[in-house]
Design a protein around this motif. Structure first.
Motif, PDB file in Angstrom:
ATOM      1  N   GLY A 161       0.800  -1.211   0.000  1.00 18.38           N
ATOM      2  CA  GLY A 161       0.000   0.000   0.000  1.00 18.38           C
ATOM      3  C   GLY A 161       0.836   1.265   0.000  1.00 18.38           C
ATOM      4  O   GLY A 161       0.517   2.228  -0.699  1.00 18.38           O
ATOM      5  N   CYS A 162       1.923   1.269   0.762  1.00 16.14           N
ATOM      6  CA  CYS A 162       2.772   2.462   0.824  1.00 16.14           C
ATOM      7  C   CYS A 162       3.469   2.724  -0.508  1.00 16.14           C
ATOM      8  O   CYS A 162       3.562   3.876  -0.958  1.00 16.14           O
ATOM      9  CB  CYS A 162       3.801   2.323   1.943  1.00 16.14           C
ATOM     10  N   VAL A 163       3.947   1.663  -1.150  1.00 16.69           N
ATOM     11  CA  VAL A 163       4.572   1.835  -2.471  1.00 16.69           C
ATOM     12  C   VAL A 163       3.537   2.368  -3.467  1.00 16.69           C
ATOM     13  O   VAL A 163       3.797   3.311  -4.229  1.00 16.69           O
ATOM     14  CB  VAL A 163       5.163   0.505  -2.973  1.00 16.69           C
ATOM     15  N   GLY A 164       2.352   1.773  -3.439  1.00 13.97           N
ATOM     16  CA  GLY A 164       1.298   2.251  -4.321  1.00 13.97           C
ATOM     17  C   GLY A 164       0.874   3.666  -4.000  1.00 13.97           C
ATOM     18  O   GLY A 164       0.571   4.448  -4.903  1.00 13.97           O
ATOM     19  N   CYS A 165       0.872   4.017  -2.712  1.00 12.29           N
ATOM     20  CA  CYS A 165       0.485   5.370  -2.298  1.00 12.29           C
ATOM     21  C   CYS A 165       1.426   6.414  -2.887  1.00 12.29           C
ATOM     22  O   CYS A 165       0.986   7.465  -3.351  1.00 12.29           O
ATOM     23  CB  CYS A 165       0.478   5.463  -0.776  1.00 12.29           C
ATOM     24  N   VAL A 166       2.714   6.137  -2.858  1.00 15.28           N
ATOM     25  CA  VAL A 166       3.695   7.069  -3.420  1.00 15.28           C
ATOM     26  C   VAL A 166       3.414   7.301  -4.898  1.00 15.28           C
ATOM     27  O   VAL A 166       3.389   8.442  -5.387  1.00 15.28           O
ATOM     28  CB  VAL A 166       5.127   6.542  -3.212  1.00 15.28           C
ATOM     29  N   ILE A 167       3.171   6.207  -5.620  1.00 14.60           N
ATOM     30  CA  ILE A 167       2.944   6.303  -7.070  1.00 14.60           C
ATOM     31  C   ILE A 167       1.621   6.998  -7.379  1.00 14.60           C
ATOM     32  O   ILE A 167       1.550   7.914  -8.215  1.00 14.60           O
ATOM     33  CB  ILE A 167       2.977   4.901  -7.704  1.00 14.60           C
ATOM     34  N   ILE A 168       0.556   6.581  -6.701  1.00 12.99           N
ATOM     35  CA  ILE A 168      -0.766   7.140  -6.967  1.00 12.99           C
ATOM     36  C   ILE A 168      -0.829   8.610  -6.580  1.00 12.99           C
ATOM     37  O   ILE A 168      -1.401   9.448  -7.300  1.00 12.99           O
ATOM     38  CB  ILE A 168      -1.851   6.350  -6.214  1.00 12.99           C
ATOM     39  N   THR A 169      -0.244   8.961  -5.434  1.00  9.48           N
ATOM     40  CA  THR A 169      -0.263  10.367  -5.006  1.00  9.48           C
ATOM     41  C   THR A 169       0.490  11.249  -5.984  1.00  9.48           C
ATOM     42  O   THR A 169       0.020  12.332  -6.367  1.00  9.48           O
ATOM     43  CB  THR A 169       0.350  10.507  -3.600  1.00  9.48           C
ATOM     44  N   ALA A 170       1.672  10.801  -6.402  1.00 10.13           N
ATOM     45  CA  ALA A 170       2.464  11.583  -7.355  1.00 10.13           C
ATOM     46  C   ALA A 170       1.718  11.767  -8.664  1.00 10.13           C
ATOM     47  O   ALA A 170       1.654  12.880  -9.219  1.00 10.13           O
ATOM     48  CB  ALA A 170       3.806  10.903  -7.600  1.00 10.13           C
ATOM     49  N   ALA A 205      -5.342   6.865  -0.361  1.00  9.70           N
ATOM     50  CA  ALA A 205      -5.556   7.941   0.607  1.00  9.70           C
ATOM     51  C   ALA A 205      -4.867   9.234   0.211  1.00  9.70           C
ATOM     52  O   ALA A 205      -5.419  10.324   0.364  1.00  9.70           O
ATOM     53  CB  ALA A 205      -5.101   7.495   1.995  1.00  9.70           C
ATOM     54  N   GLY A 206      -3.628   9.122  -0.293  1.00 10.48           N
ATOM     55  CA  GLY A 206      -2.882  10.329  -0.637  1.00 10.48           C
ATOM     56  C   GLY A 206      -3.407  11.054  -1.855  1.00 10.48           C
ATOM     57  O   GLY A 206      -3.069  12.226  -2.083  1.00 10.48           O
ATOM     58  N   SER A 207      -4.249  10.384  -2.641  1.00  8.44           N
ATOM     59  CA  SER A 207      -4.742  10.986  -3.882  1.00  8.44           C
ATOM     60  C   SER A 207      -5.553  12.244  -3.623  1.00  8.44           C
ATOM     61  O   SER A 207      -5.364  13.273  -4.280  1.00  8.44           O
ATOM     62  CB  SER A 207      -5.587   9.960  -4.641  1.00  8.44           C
ATOM     63  N   ALA A 254      -4.990   6.635   7.648  1.00  7.05           N
ATOM     64  CA  ALA A 254      -4.027   7.509   8.319  1.00  7.05           C
ATOM     65  C   ALA A 254      -2.615   7.287   7.774  1.00  7.05           C
ATOM     66  O   ALA A 254      -1.881   8.242   7.513  1.00  7.05           O
ATOM     67  CB  ALA A 254      -4.057   7.255   9.828  1.00  7.05           C
ATOM     68  N   ILE A 255      -2.247   6.023   7.569  1.00  6.09           N
ATOM     69  CA  ILE A 255      -0.914   5.726   7.029  1.00  6.09           C
ATOM     70  C   ILE A 255      -0.755   6.325   5.635  1.00  6.09           C
ATOM     71  O   ILE A 255       0.214   7.028   5.333  1.00  6.09           O
ATOM     72  CB  ILE A 255      -0.693   4.199   6.984  1.00  6.09           C
ATOM     73  N   GLY A 256      -1.727   6.045   4.762  1.00  3.95           N
ATOM     74  CA  GLY A 256      -1.636   6.536   3.388  1.00  3.95           C
ATOM     75  C   GLY A 256      -1.729   8.044   3.288  1.00  3.95           C
ATOM     76  O   GLY A 256      -1.010   8.673   2.503  1.00  3.95           O
ATOM     77  N   ALA A 257      -2.605   8.660   4.100  1.00  2.71           N
ATOM     78  CA  ALA A 257      -2.788  10.110   4.030  1.00  2.71           C
ATOM     79  C   ALA A 257      -1.542  10.855   4.505  1.00  2.71           C
ATOM     80  O   ALA A 257      -1.116  11.839   3.893  1.00  2.71           O
ATOM     81  CB  ALA A 257      -3.996  10.526   4.855  1.00  2.71           C
ATOM     82  N   LEU A 258      -0.948  10.390   5.600  1.00  6.72           N
ATOM     83  CA  LEU A 258       0.248  11.061   6.120  1.00  6.72           C
ATOM     84  C   LEU A 258       1.430  10.890   5.168  1.00  6.72           C
ATOM     85  O   LEU A 258       2.194  11.833   4.926  1.00  6.72           O
ATOM     86  CB  LEU A 258       0.592  10.524   7.511  1.00  6.72           C
TER      87      LEU A 258
END
Length: 566
Positions: free
Chosen positions: A22-31, A78-80, A421-425
């Motif tokens: 999820g964290c790896v995907g979060c970085v990619i999706i948010t960017a 979440a970061g999106s 919370a993990i993904g958003a932060l």
């Protein structure tokens, strides 16, 4: 016993493998979401895309739990919406020539304050809006159906990543190797940027958008650019420059009016009906006390303990301190922003639950105007206010949709909130880093304007509201019309986007909708299963959108690195 079961669910559904993926995907999706929001003037929900990706990657790791896949998807996406809240507001600072007035730390403070407030608000309202209300949350429901179908592995995974690779190569050929132009089929029309954007991502947006929304988008584009600009110029009503000011003001008014319509139709009117129904009920005093207590308790989520309440209070206080001291807005404004974040988060939850649309920047503008009316905040600080609220509302809409997914498939709300919370932060830091990289690579002049690299339509609206509206009468007309049309069931937000955005962007989006229409007709003529064909189309279009946006971010980072090395 209740807390023990919550801890067991947390351990069973929030796994180490899921967090890492999820964290790896979060970085990619948010960017990629930052890039998409700035480039496209819109931000499609990534939920279906991340649901499929989570299933594929977890299956590759030998894990098959749908609840684990749901949590992984939550972290990824979440970061999106944090990215959307930042991208829809902060670039307006650069459009006004105030690039030196905002630092990396201040942008990070805006995103962090909004994230904390969004997480607090959704923890408090989850039970009421997801478990007890009859809101549909179409995006969350679609994600649940995707997970339940469990058909994302095998051929679907290949289609997803294959389309991502193809779109990425297309982007490289266009932007790096210069093998093709970015705009084709250009026709000289006075005052109208006519052409087709050579962007698979833009076409994918049109493919994924609803047919009804695209129709109104097209109506707005034709009416604004060919009716007001070209037609008005030919008839001698006004010159092109004046007409363009009228169009931009009208488009902004329609979009803000749509946000006002959300408040009136989806929030105020239901509250009035419920209050009226309550007055009509004849209950005894003791029954009224019990009913009041139940309603009050029911508004809070079941998973909040006294310890949780203390943590949430600390998060809210931290956000208020950031607004007060880091952003320099003072204690009164900090308290107002904190309280209004809760109000607008409820508005966001209501809007997303009914329509799947989250006009986060509109909610930010509402609070911005309120703060501007009673404080002496500077222009840059007003952008900060809009950014904090937009991030909080964007995250609230995303969280509520994800909670709906979890309700359908039986995921623990506590586990989902921790995943969010993990993904958003994490997304907070990624989104700000990408924004800094883009402005460093292309300069402040790349944001805003008809011919800019990043149209950043929502940030242009915020910038215009801060600096002054070109045509106040047109804006007022749009504001009233947008609210009335939304209350009548017409998507005035889409109408406003068509009026406001450059015509080449609108016609390119419509082209994607035409592709969708042709695709559906071909599938129907071949007797293909409708649901399977639709799922395949959504997967491929999502991959195309993700591929170009991800490669676009990589190119931006490479440009920054090359500049530093040179």
């Amino acid at each position: 016993m209740h807390q023990a079961s919550d801890r067991a669910a947390l351990r069973g559904q929030l796994s180490v493998a899921g967090i890492l993926i999820g964290c790896v995907g979060c970085v990619i999706i948010t960017a990629s979401s930052v890039y998409t929001a700035l480039k496209m003037g819109s931000l499609p929900w990534p939920t279906i895309f991340t649901s499929i990706t989570a299933l594929v990657l977890l299956r590759a790791a030998g894990r098959t739990s749908l609840n684990e896949a749901n949590i992984t998807q939550v972290i990824m996406s979440a970061g999106s919406m944090v990215a959307g809240g930042v991208a829809f507001t902060i670039p307006g600072v650069w459009m006004l020539g105030l690039a030196d007035s905002v630092s990396f730390g201040e942008m990070l403070a805006v995103a962090l304050a909004g994230t904390l407030l969004g997480l607090v608000c959704t923890a408090l309202i989850q039970r009421h809006f997801v478990e007890e209300s009859d809101l549909e949350y179409p995006i969350g429901t679609a994600a649940a159906e995707t997970l339940l179908a469990s058909r994302a592995g095998g051929s679907m995974g290949k289609k997803l990543f294959g389309s991502m690779a193809l779109a990425g190569l297309w982007c490289i050929a266009r932007d790096v190797l210069a093998l093709m132009p970015s705009l084709v089929a250009q026709v000289p029309v006075p005052g109208v940027a006519f052409g087709i954007q050579n962007s698979p991502m833009r076409w994918a947006v049109g493919f994924l958008a609803g047919r009804r929304s695209i129709i109104y988008w097209a109506i707005g584009a034709v009416s604004g650019w060919f009716g007001i600009v070209a037609g008005g110029n030919v008839l001698g009503v006004w010159d092109i420059s004046t007409a363009q000011g009228v169009v931009s003001s009208l488009g902004m008014g329609l979009m803000m009016g749509s946000g006002a319509g959300v408040v009136v139709r989806d929030i105020v009117m239901p509250m009035v009906r419920r209050a009226s129904a309550s007055r009509d009920l004849a209950v005894s005093p003791s029954e009224g006390v019990r009913e009041g207590r139940t309603a009050r308790d029911g508004f809070l989520s079941r998973f909040i303990s006294r310890y949780d309440a203390g943590v949430l209070a600390l998060m809210a206080a931290s956000a208020a301190l950031i607004v007060c001291f880091v952003l320099g807005l003072g204690p009164v404004v900090a308290i107002a922003v904190t309280l209004l974040a809760f109000v607008t988060a409820i508005m966001s939850a209501q809007s997303v639950g009914q329509s799947g649309i989250d006009p986060m920047e509109i909610f930010g503008l509402i609070v911005l105007l309120f703060v501007a009316a009673f404080s002496e905040a500077t222009q840059v600080q007003l952008f900060f206010v809009a950014g904090v609220i937009a991030v909080a509302c964007g995250l609230a809409g995303d969280v509520m949709s994800d909670f709906k997914t979890g309700q359908i498939i039986g995921t623990s709300p506590r586990s989902m909130w921790f995943g969010q919370a993990i993904g958003a932060l994490l997304g907070t830091f990624v989104a700000v880093a990408v924004m800094v990289a883009l402005v460093s690579a292309y300069g402040p002049g790349a944001f805003g304007g008809q011919d800019a690299m990043f149209v950043a339509a929502q940030a242009q609206v915020v910038a215009t509201m801060v600096s002054g509206i070109p045509s106040v009468p047109a804006f007022v007309v749009g504001l009233v019309a947008g609210a009335v049309l939304y209350c009548l069931g017409i998507p005035s937000m889409m109408l406003g986007l068509g009026v406001y955005l450059p015509f080449y962007m609108s016609i390119s989006t419509v082209l994607g909708a035409v592709v969708r229409w042709a695709y559906d007709r071909v599938c129907a003529s071949r007797g293909m299963d409708r649901e399977a064909a639709e799922e395949t189309g959504v997967v491929v279009a999502s991959g195309v959108l993700g591929g170009e946006s991800i490669v676009g971010v990589v190119i931006a980072f490479a440009t920054v690195a090359a500049g530093l090395m040179g």
